[in-house]
Design an enzyme around this catalytic site. Structure first.
Site, PDB file in Angstrom:
ATOM      1  N   CYS A  90       0.828  -1.190   0.000  1.00  0.00           N
ATOM      2  CA  CYS A  90       0.000   0.000   0.000  1.00  0.00           C
ATOM      3  C   CYS A  90       0.869   1.248   0.000  1.00  0.00           C
ATOM      4  O   CYS A  90       0.646   2.189   0.748  1.00  0.00           O
ATOM      5  CB  CYS A  90      -0.984   0.000   1.154  1.00  0.00           C
ATOM      6  N   GLY A  91       1.870   1.237  -0.847  1.00  0.00           N
ATOM      7  CA  GLY A  91       2.693   2.418  -1.045  1.00  0.00           C
ATOM      8  C   GLY A  91       3.414   2.846   0.218  1.00  0.00           C
ATOM      9  O   GLY A  91       3.884   2.015   0.978  1.00  0.00           O
TER      10      GLY A  91
END
Lengths: 298, 138
Positions: A90-91
């Site tokens: 998720c980045g």
């Protein structure tokens, strides 16, 4: 030049990756919508709780009998509650939280301030364990698997209250990602204990306008008794709010990250296809040359 | 002068109810509190029990709440609660199950937990009382 079979293999593998990332993106988008709704619906409770607490706090003021959770103990031992996700991909979602936490923890360590950490989510536990393993007082995982439940927040809040009553810390701060939009999440530290009366004045503004001058309240039972009930409840509410924001942020961050990944995979497929076609053409050309020159030699 | 009071019922997960009503009766910790428009400002704790919403002199709605807080201003009555169920939706089986669990907890609780366990027990008892009340009414 790479041979045709290898290229074909790579193209198909990138295509499969792309399928996965785009599916993840869509799942995250659906979950984001739900999480966002949840966060929005929970806001009235937190707002009103805050309003009530502020009016009681004003009435109790700095009197001697004010509960410690409200007035503070005067010490400076810190407790950090770090909200991250259980899963990656998720980045920068978990990275930015952990970076901020590390910075604060190191600062505390440098200044000789005692500190403890409660981790929420698998990622913060794993990332902080190496450096600050002995400082982790509790870890909560699998929070918000199927949407965040208030009971889960109560569980965390109970742990915090318990530690506070055992006199293990003086100041408690939650660090979480505040949801702004799908592409931007802001790392937000929020103080839980002692109660900070002014910090969220901006979101209570509309209420104030309609209330006019603050009236004097009747309390039933008296202020202290209400506070005794209200303060722990308030912590649960704040934690709940943080968890909701964090979960909305997580899905937002994942959606953006997966969107990028899908686009990158697309670019990669284009490039690989280009190379593949060039190589194929070169192979055909060289075969033709061989045949023609063979025929000419006869 | 307004003849209704804005009644709001809020749970952690959402705003359950927000509507003008003529009168609400809230089970306060020290006795039921009837709230009419222009009530003087009040903050009180709410014990587990039934909130009654009155419309034109009759009870129009009854909601079971699992305790919480109530804030009253002249034009508004806000109840914060962790759990709220319409009295008619209460489920006897669930309540009995909760009562049983709560009793077990009280029996096995250590000194530290006893208060918490007692709270659960009162909650479950109140729930049963509300159910019996509804069943008698029918």
């Amino acid at each position: 030049m790479a041979n045709l079979k290898d290229l074909k293999g790579r193209i198909s593998s990138v295509k499969k990756t792309q399928k996965i990332t785009s599916a993840m993106k869509m799942v995250a988008a659906a979950k984001l919508r739900r999480a966002q709704e949840g966060a929005e619906q929970a806001r009235p409770y937190a707002e009103r709780m805050h309003r009530m607490l502020t009016s009681i706090a004003k009435s109790v003021g700095d009197t001697e009998g004010a509960p410690k959770m409200l007035a503070g103990t005067g010490g400076n031992r810190q407790l950090f509650v770090v909200c991250t996700s259980d899963r990656g991909l998720c980045g920068g979602f978990n990275g930015s939280i952990v970076r901020e936490t590390r910075r604060r923890l190191r600062e505390c360590a440098r200044n000789g301030i005692e500190f403890k950490v409660i981790t929420v989510g698998r990622k913060s536990r794993d990332l902080l364990r190496r450096e600050f393993g002995d400082k982790i007082a509790a870890s909560f995982t699998d929070i918000g698997r199927r949407g965040v439940e208030f009971e889960e927040a109560v569980e965390i809040a109970d742990k915090i209250t318990e530690m506070f009553e055992a006199d293990e810390f003086d100041v408690c701060t939650v660090i979480f990602n505040k949801f702004q939009s799908a592409i931007s999440q802001v790392v937000t530290p929020q103080q839980l204990i002692p109660f900070a009366a002014d910090e969220s004045d901006d979101d209570g503004e509309e209420d104030k306008a309609s209330d006019g001058p603050r009236a004097v309240f009747i309390f039933e039972p008296d202020e202290e008794e209400i506070l005794e009930d209200l303060l722990p409840r308030n912590i649960a509410t704040q934690v709940f709010q943080a968890l909701l924001e964090s979960s909305a942020s997580e899905h937002g961050a994942r959606m953006t990250a997966m969107d990028n990944a899908t686009r990158n995979a697309g670019d990669m497929i284009d490039n690989l296809t280009m190379t593949y076609n060039r190589t194929r053409q070169a192979v055909v050309t060289s075969e033709l040359i061989e045949i023609i020159s063979g025929a000419e030699a006869l | 002068m307004a003849d209704t009071v804005e009644f709001e019922l809020v749970s952690p997960s959402r705003l359950l109810k927000s509507e003008p009503v003529e009168m609400v009766v809230v089970p306060g910790a020290e006795g039921d509190v009837g709230i009419l428009p222009n009530h003087s400002p009040l903050i009180c704790t709410v014990r587990p029990g039934v909130i009654k919403v009155m419309e034109s002199g009759k009870v129009s709605e009854e909601i079971f709440v699992a305790g919480g807080f109530c804030e009253v201003s002249p034009e508004r009555c806000t109840v914060l609660t962790e759990e709220a169920i319409l009295v008619n939706d209460l489920n006897r089986q669930d309540a009995e199950e909760r009562l049983r669990q709560a009793k077990e907890k009280v029996a096995s609780a250590t000194e530290h937990e006893i208060e918490e366990a007692r709270k659960h027990l009162t909650l479950a008892e109140e729930m049963m009382a509300a159910i019996e009340y509804v069943e008698r009414g029918r």
